[in-house]
Design a protein around this motif. Structure first.
Motif, PDB file in Angstrom:
ATOM      1  N   VAL A 187       1.895  -8.210  -3.363  1.00  0.00           N
ATOM      2  CA  VAL A 187       1.225  -7.377  -4.358  1.00  0.00           C
ATOM      3  C   VAL A 187       2.178  -7.163  -5.519  1.00  0.00           C
ATOM      4  CG1 VAL A 187       0.124  -5.160  -4.809  1.00  0.00           C
ATOM      5  CG2 VAL A 187      -0.115  -6.232  -2.561  1.00  0.00           C
ATOM      6  N   ARG A 224       0.456  -6.862   1.153  1.00  0.00           N
ATOM      7  CA  ARG A 224      -0.741  -6.396   1.857  1.00  0.00           C
ATOM      8  C   ARG A 224      -0.841  -7.144   3.184  1.00  0.00           C
ATOM      9  NH1 ARG A 224      -6.827  -5.407  -0.581  1.00  0.00           N
ATOM     10  NH2 ARG A 224      -7.659  -4.403   1.309  1.00  0.00           N
ATOM     11  N   ALA A 239      -0.128  -2.209   4.711  1.00  0.00           N
ATOM     12  CA  ALA A 239       0.792  -2.756   3.712  1.00  0.00           C
ATOM     13  C   ALA A 239       2.205  -2.719   4.271  1.00  0.00           C
ATOM     14  CB  ALA A 239       0.715  -1.967   2.419  1.00  0.00           C
ATOM     15  N   TRP A 272      -2.980   0.927   3.747  1.00  0.00           N
ATOM     16  CA  TRP A 272      -3.266   0.398   2.414  1.00  0.00           C
ATOM     17  C   TRP A 272      -4.185   1.362   1.676  1.00  0.00           C
ATOM     18  CZ3 TRP A 272      -1.799  -3.024  -1.061  1.00  0.00           C
ATOM     19  CH2 TRP A 272      -2.682  -3.388  -2.087  1.00  0.00           C
TER      20      TRP A 272
END
Length: 325
Positions: A30, A40, A46, A99
């Protein structure tokens, strides 16, 4: 950390080695991040990999405190789920967190006025009395006078690039802020670093708050600066109507801190435009817009009618809630 390249192969191998039950999930990098590089993991997780010297201690702090704070917060936050321990492959701790979907506000600015109420509700829930052993910071949630040298350096650096609007007005905002009485109530929990890259947006609305590495206890004015740093033009009045623990002095301190944060964003944007290490090109426009809002608020101060500085009542103190231990 320069000798360790954080690439997909490294992250995959670490997950497989320490959390094999997650190794089959999709992994993609990301763009963004400051202290940590973000990947991710599947749809709901994450991986955060430290890339600065201070990052490991920030991750440990989040892992210690955020799981206890997160349930009380009305917006999604990246709650740590797993810890990755230092190893021969990578010599620093790393984490796996939930996330938070949405686009960072430096790429998709907040445009919905309802964000003022959303942000006020989030900070009302966060700003409870912190326990005595909560982390503190040297430059967040502290008396503003201790930050004056840094503010002056930032102002001069911005001025040297011809980016400042009216430097006299910017300095007046800061002078008014440091002249305001200091916070005297017990320290409350703070996010500590609310700026456009640390919140996410969905359909123009504030939909999540990320990067709690600078969380600490202290004066909530540092978070209230987000009324100008994050929200659309004219939304500060609505924010301060919705946030219950505010008075004249707090607004003055918050506005000064918003000016300081705006200068920092402008400088980071300039560094990004020049291709310098750590520069963030998207932060410059966000910082300029925030500074414009700060300066416009001086002329519109009378519209912030909720506080005594603007013709309104005295604040009430935050709740003395210390359930987060």
């Amino acid at each position: 950390m320069g000798s360790f390249e954080i690439d997909e192969n490294l992250v995959r191998s670490l997950v497989h080695e320490q959390h094999p039950d997650l190794a089959g999930l999709d992994l993609c990098e990301v763009v963004g991040g400051w202290d940590n590089q973000l990947w991710r993991l599947g749809d709901e997780l994450a991986v955060r990999m430290p890339r600065t010297e201070r990052a490991p201690s920030l991750l440990r702090k989040e892992h210690r405190w955020l799981p206890a704070l997160a349930p009380r917060l009305p917006l999604p936050v990246p709650t740590p789920q797993r810890i990755g321990e230092p190893s021969a492959r990578f010599p620093r701790p790393w984490t796996i967190a939930t996330w938070v979907p949405g686009e960072p506000a430096d790429r998709a600015p907040i445009s919905n006025d309802s964000a003022a109420d959303t942000l006020a509700g989030f900070l009302e829930a966060l700003h409870v009395k912190a326990p005595a052993h909560a982390p503190v910071s040297q430059d967040r949630g502290v008396p503003l006078k201790t930050l004056s040298d840094g503010f002056e350096r930032g102002l001069q650096e911005v001025a040297s690039g011809g980016d400042a609007a009216d430097l006299r007005d910017v300095r007046d905002v800061w002078d008014e802020a440091i002249a305001a009485p200091d916070w005297e109530d017990p320290p409350v929990w703070l996010h500590g670093d609310l700026h456009p890259a640390n919140v996410v947006v969905s359909d123009g609305a504030l939909s999540g708050v990320i990067d709690f590495g600078d969380m600490c206890a202290g004066d909530p004015a540092v978070d209230l600066a987000a009324a100008w740093v994050l929200l659309p033009a004219g939304a500060a009045a609505r924010f301060f109507d919705a946030y219950p623990y505010v008075d004249e002095a707090m607004i003055r301190r918050a506005r000064g801190l918003a000016a300081a944060k705006s200068l920092f964003l402008i400088l980071m944007g300039r560094a990004g435009e020049r291709g310098l290490p750590g520069g963030k090109p998207t932060w410059g426009p966000a910082g300029r817009a925030a500074l414009d809002r700060v300066l416009a608020s001086i002329q519109e101060a009378g519209r912030l009618s909720r506080c005594s500085a603007f013709g309104g009542p005295t604040r009430r103190s935050p709740p003395r809630d210390t359930q987060v231990t």
